[in-house]
Design a protein around this motif. Structure first.
Motif, PDB file in Angstrom:
ATOM      1  N   LEU A  30       0.866  -1.193   0.000  1.00 44.55           N
ATOM      2  CA  LEU A  30       0.000   0.000   0.000  1.00 44.55           C
ATOM      3  C   LEU A  30       0.895   1.233   0.000  1.00 44.55           C
ATOM      4  CD1 LEU A  30      -2.945   1.132   0.310  1.00 44.55           C
ATOM      5  CD2 LEU A  30      -2.511   1.194   2.768  1.00 44.55           C
ATOM      6  N   VAL A  31       0.702   2.085  -1.015  1.00 41.47           N
ATOM      7  CA  VAL A  31       1.452   3.332  -1.074  1.00 41.47           C
ATOM      8  C   VAL A  31       0.539   4.452  -0.585  1.00 41.47           C
ATOM      9  CG1 VAL A  31       2.754   4.926  -2.542  1.00 41.47           C
ATOM     10  CG2 VAL A  31       2.720   2.475  -3.092  1.00 41.47           C
ATOM     11  N   VAL A  32       0.906   5.070   0.523  1.00 38.29           N
ATOM     12  CA  VAL A  32       0.154   6.225   1.030  1.00 38.29           C
ATOM     13  C   VAL A  32       0.821   7.453   0.421  1.00 38.29           C
ATOM     14  CG1 VAL A  32      -0.636   7.466   3.079  1.00 38.29           C
ATOM     15  CG2 VAL A  32      -0.270   4.980   3.186  1.00 38.29           C
ATOM     16  N   ALA A  33       0.078   8.208  -0.382  1.00 44.53           N
ATOM     17  CA  ALA A  33       0.711   9.284  -1.147  1.00 44.53           C
ATOM     18  C   ALA A  33       0.070  10.626  -0.853  1.00 44.53           C
ATOM     19  CB  ALA A  33       0.637   8.980  -2.637  1.00 44.53           C
ATOM     20  N   VAL A  34       0.918  11.578  -0.462  1.00 40.86           N
ATOM     21  CA  VAL A  34       0.462  12.929  -0.148  1.00 40.86           C
ATOM     22  C   VAL A  34       0.462  13.750  -1.431  1.00 40.86           C
ATOM     23  CG1 VAL A  34       0.882  14.989   1.239  1.00 40.86           C
ATOM     24  CG2 VAL A  34       1.491  12.735   2.148  1.00 40.86           C
ATOM     25  N   LEU A  35      -0.708  14.279  -1.750  1.00 41.07           N
ATOM     26  CA  LEU A  35      -0.852  15.088  -2.958  1.00 41.07           C
ATOM     27  C   LEU A  35      -0.330  16.499  -2.695  1.00 41.07           C
ATOM     28  CD1 LEU A  35      -2.055  15.692  -5.803  1.00 41.07           C
ATOM     29  CD2 LEU A  35      -4.205  16.201  -4.645  1.00 41.07           C
ATOM     30  N   GLN A  36       0.567  16.957  -3.568  1.00 42.10           N
ATOM     31  CA  GLN A  36       1.037  18.338  -3.506  1.00 42.10           C
ATOM     32  C   GLN A  36       0.084  19.150  -4.355  1.00 42.10           C
ATOM     33  OE1 GLN A  36       5.306  17.155  -4.720  1.00 42.10           O
ATOM     34  NE2 GLN A  36       5.501  19.170  -3.822  1.00 42.10           N
ATOM     35  N   ASN A  37      -0.832  19.831  -3.690  1.00 44.71           N
ATOM     36  CA  ASN A  37      -1.866  20.567  -4.415  1.00 44.71           C
ATOM     37  C   ASN A  37      -1.517  22.058  -4.448  1.00 44.71           C
ATOM     38  OD1 ASN A  37      -4.165  21.763  -5.354  1.00 44.71           O
ATOM     39  ND2 ASN A  37      -5.573  20.513  -4.139  1.00 44.71           N
ATOM     40  N   PRO A  38      -1.129  22.567  -5.625  1.00 43.76           N
ATOM     41  CA  PRO A  38      -0.709  23.974  -5.693  1.00 43.76           C
ATOM     42  C   PRO A  38      -1.857  24.943  -5.389  1.00 43.76           C
ATOM     43  CG  PRO A  38      -0.751  22.976  -7.891  1.00 43.76           C
ATOM     44  CD  PRO A  38      -1.071  21.891  -6.918  1.00 43.76           C
ATOM     45  N   GLY A  39      -3.095  24.456  -5.474  1.00 43.18           N
ATOM     46  CA  GLY A  39      -4.259  25.312  -5.216  1.00 43.18           C
ATOM     47  C   GLY A  39      -4.581  25.461  -3.731  1.00 43.18           C
ATOM     48  N   LYS A  40      -3.897  24.711  -2.874  1.00 40.77           N
ATOM     49  CA  LYS A  40      -4.199  24.746  -1.437  1.00 40.77           C
ATOM     50  C   LYS A  40      -2.963  25.150  -0.647  1.00 40.77           C
ATOM     51  CE  LYS A  40      -7.755  21.124  -0.886  1.00 40.77           C
ATOM     52  NZ  LYS A  40      -7.985  19.802  -0.268  1.00 40.77           N
ATOM     53  N   THR A  41      -3.164  25.953   0.406  1.00 42.76           N
ATOM     54  CA  THR A  41      -2.049  26.242   1.305  1.00 42.76           C
ATOM     55  C   THR A  41      -2.226  25.355   2.529  1.00 42.76           C
ATOM     56  OG1 THR A  41      -2.142  28.513   0.564  1.00 42.76           O
ATOM     57  CG2 THR A  41      -0.800  28.076   2.502  1.00 42.76           C
ATOM     58  N   PRO A  42      -1.385  24.339   2.677  1.00 40.49           N
ATOM     59  CA  PRO A  42      -1.576  23.402   3.785  1.00 40.49           C
ATOM     60  C   PRO A  42      -1.123  23.992   5.117  1.00 40.49           C
ATOM     61  CG  PRO A  42       0.364  22.804   2.512  1.00 40.49           C
ATOM     62  CD  PRO A  42      -0.228  24.007   1.829  1.00 40.49           C
ATOM     63  N   ALA A  43      -1.670  23.454   6.201  1.00 43.58           N
ATOM     64  CA  ALA A  43      -1.239  23.854   7.542  1.00 43.58           C
ATOM     65  C   ALA A  43       0.142  23.273   7.829  1.00 43.58           C
ATOM     66  CB  ALA A  43      -2.245  23.370   8.572  1.00 43.58           C
ATOM     67  N   PHE A  44       0.394  22.050   7.313  1.00 37.06           N
ATOM     68  CA  PHE A  44       1.674  21.379   7.547  1.00 37.06           C
ATOM     69  C   PHE A  44       2.417  21.219   6.228  1.00 37.06           C
ATOM     70  CE2 PHE A  44      -0.955  20.004  11.117  1.00 37.06           C
ATOM     71  CZ  PHE A  44      -0.120  20.319  12.176  1.00 37.06           C
ATOM     72  N   SER A  45       3.732  21.405   6.275  1.00 38.83           N
ATOM     73  CA  SER A  45       4.538  21.276   5.054  1.00 38.83           C
ATOM     74  C   SER A  45       4.442  19.833   4.545  1.00 38.83           C
ATOM     75  CB  SER A  45       6.000  21.611   5.358  1.00 38.83           C
ATOM     76  OG  SER A  45       6.560  20.604   6.181  1.00 38.83           O
ATOM     77  N   LEU A  46       4.758  19.677   3.286  1.00 37.34           N
ATOM     78  CA  LEU A  46       4.756  18.336   2.693  1.00 37.34           C
ATOM     79  C   LEU A  46       5.690  17.406   3.482  1.00 37.34           C
ATOM     80  CD1 LEU A  46       4.004  16.466   0.285  1.00 37.34           C
ATOM     81  CD2 LEU A  46       6.046  17.350  -0.858  1.00 37.34           C
ATOM     82  N   GLU A  47       6.875  17.922   3.816  1.00 37.43           N
ATOM     83  CA  GLU A  47       7.867  17.099   4.532  1.00 37.43           C
ATOM     84  C   GLU A  47       7.312  16.635   5.882  1.00 37.43           C
ATOM     85  OE1 GLU A  47       8.512  20.071   3.078  1.00 37.43           O
ATOM     86  OE2 GLU A  47       9.499  19.100   1.365  1.00 37.43           O
ATOM     87  N   ARG A  48       6.649  17.555   6.587  1.00 34.29           N
ATOM     88  CA  ARG A  48       6.113  17.208   7.914  1.00 34.29           C
ATOM     89  C   ARG A  48       4.993  16.171   7.785  1.00 34.29           C
ATOM     90  NH1 ARG A  48       7.796  15.425  11.637  1.00 34.29           N
ATOM     91  NH2 ARG A  48       6.473  15.321  13.454  1.00 34.29           N
ATOM     92  N   ARG A  49       4.148  16.348   6.774  1.00 34.76           N
ATOM     93  CA  ARG A  49       3.050  15.382   6.582  1.00 34.76           C
ATOM     94  C   ARG A  49       3.603  13.987   6.270  1.00 34.76           C
ATOM     95  NH1 ARG A  49      -0.525  18.077   2.224  1.00 34.76           N
ATOM     96  NH2 ARG A  49       1.210  19.521   2.006  1.00 34.76           N
ATOM     97  N   LEU A  50       4.670  13.953   5.461  1.00 31.15           N
ATOM     98  CA  LEU A  50       5.291  12.653   5.144  1.00 31.15           C
ATOM     99  C   LEU A  50       5.864  12.017   6.411  1.00 31.15           C
ATOM    100  CD1 LEU A  50       7.095  13.633   1.807  1.00 31.15           C
ATOM    101  CD2 LEU A  50       5.157  12.073   2.040  1.00 31.15           C
TER     102      LEU A  50
END
Ligand code: ADP
Length: 163
Positions: A30-50
């Motif tokens: 199972l690959v859990v994959a975080v989408l980098q969505n340029p249209g959204k400003t996330p609360a947590f950075s991509l690195e932190r979410r990973l």
């Protein structure tokens, strides 16, 4: 059969984790994959979410964590996944999820979308609800993994929870 579980995971909740645990029992990988969505400003950075997902899933064999941008079907192919895994919490999820599933089917007929019904006790959980509760100092220990609870306290300048 390998599966891809895509999402924003901003942040990971126990609802997501339940789906990952059940998905990991159903599939060889199972690959859990975080989408980098340029249209959204996330609360947590991509690195932190990973990191949050890696930390919370380290006990699960066969689970990989990745990030992607672009189309989910392209990334599913890249991962060698034949199934896209998604969760359904309530009727309100259904319309949106069905539209995405049909779109993906039209783009990649060989890929299947599989929905797992959320665990009843997690059905009220969403990343937005968790952030809202944490913002106003509510207890989120029963909603997110311990590491995420610490991150939320930090994000909203609250004292660290007793995890
Ligand atoms: P997206 O922005 O792609 O909707 P999310 O991180 O919000 O990403 O959700 C990813 C997937 O996890 C979606 O299929 C969503 O329905 C599912 N999901 C979200 N919260 C829960 C929950 N509490 N229980 C089960 N599945 C959930």
């Amino acid at each position: 059969m390998r599966a891809l579980y895509p999402g924003s995971f901003d942040p990971l909740t126990l609802g997501h984790l339940d789906l990952i645990e059940r998905g990991s029992r159903l599939f060889d990988g199972l690959v859990v994959a975080v989408l980098q969505n340029p249209g959204k400003t996330p609360a947590f950075s991509l690195e932190r979410r990973l990191e949050q997902i890696q930390e919370a899933t380290s006990h699960l064999a066969g689970v990989e964590v990745a990030s992607f941008d672009g189309l989910t079907v392209h990334f599913a192919r890249h991962c060698g996944a034949g199934v896209i895994l998604r969760g359904l919490r309530a009727l309100s999820d259904f319309e949106f999820e069905l539209q995405i599933a049909h779109t993906n089917k039209s783009l990649a007929p060989d890929l299947e979308t599989l929905f797992l019904a959320t665990a009843v006790h997690h059905s009220f959980l969403s990343s937005s609800v968790v952030k809202e509760v944490a913002r106003f100092g509510g207890d989120v220990n029963h909603m997110v993994p311990p590491g995420v609870a610490v991150d939320l306290a930090r994000l909203f300048n609250r004292s660290s929870p007793q995890a």
